[in-house]
Design a protein around this motif. Structure first.
Motif: not given
Length: 187
Positions: A103-132
Motif C-alpha cells: 500500500s505505501h512505503t517510506g524510510l525509517v528515521v527513528a523508532f522505539d517500542a511504540n512508534t515509528i518515525t518515517t519520511v515518506e513521499g506522496n503522503t500528507n502531514t497525517t501520514g495517509a498514503p493518499k492526500g486530503t
C-alpha cells in the motif's frame, strides 16, 4: 562518498515539504523524483511513494542497496529475494505498509517500542498514503503509533546499511520465532 543510514536520512529529510504538481484545481502526481531517477521517468503522474525512496537511494549513492522501482510490492519482493527483510524496523531501512506491504512505503528515521518515525513521499502531514483535499502529494515526516498487534506497519526491510545485518529490536515488540531444532539425522 561513504553511505550511512544518516546520509540517506539527511537527503530524505531535506525533501520534507516538497509538493507534487497542482493543476486545474487538483493535485496531479507530477513530481521531480520520477524524472530524476534513472529508469523511472515513465512513472511520473503515478503514485510515487516508492519512487521517492528510489530517488533518495540514488541521490545518496546507495542505489545498489535499495530497489529502483515505483511499486511497493516489487520493493518487498526485491528485499525478500536478497534475504534482507524483517518484521522489525531499522534506522535507514525502507518500511512497507498495508497488506503484503503493497500500500505505501517510506524510510525509517527513528523508532522505539511504540512508534515509528518515517519520511515518506506522496503522503500528507497525517501520514495517509493518499492526500486530503487540503494537503496532498507531499513529502512528510510522519510518526505512527504501533504495537505488536497493529497491522498498518506490516514489514520493514532490513537496513541495507546495517553492518551486522540485524537491526536493533525493542524488547516490547514480539520476539522472533524460535529457530527450528536440527533433526537427529543432521546431528
Amino acid at each position: 562518498m561513504t553511505v550511512t543510514p544518516e546520509s540517506v536520512i539527511k537527503i530524505a529529510k531535506g525533501e520534507v515539504g516538497t509538493h507534487e504538481g497542482y493543476s486545474n484545481g487538483h493535485w496531479n502526481n507530477d513530481q521531480k523524483y520520477s524524472k530524476e531517477t534513472p529508469t523511472l521517468g515513465w512513472s511520473n503522474y503515478q503514485a510515487w511513494c516508492a519512487t521517492f525512496v528510489s530517488w533518495v537511494a540514488y541521490k545518496a549513492g546507495a542505489a545498489n542497496l535499495f530497489p529502483c522501482t515505483a511499486s511497493c510490492l516489487t520493493g518487498v519482493s526485491w528485499f525478500k529475494q536478497r534475504g534482507r527483510f524483517s518484521e522489525y524496523p531499522a534506522v535507514g531501512a525502507q518500511v512497507f505498509y498495508g497488506s503484503g506491504g503493497g500500500s505505501h512505503t517510506g524510510l525509517v528515521v527513528a523508532f522505539d517500542a511504540n512508534t515509528i518515525t518515517t519520511v515518506e513521499g506522496n503522503t500528507n502531514t497525517t501520514g495517509a498514503p493518499k492526500g486530503t483535499a487540503f494537503i496532498c502529494g507531499l513529502v512528510s515526516a510522519v510518526t505512527r503509533t504501533c504495537t505488536a498487534t497493529d497491522t498498518p506497519i506490516t514489514r520493514a526491510a532490513l537496513c541495507p546499511l546495517t553492518r551486522s545485518g540485524v537491526p536493533p529490536r525493542p524488547a516490547a515488540l514480539r520476539p522472533l520465532p524460535p529457530r527450528p531444532r536440527p533433526s537427529l539425522a543432521t546431528r
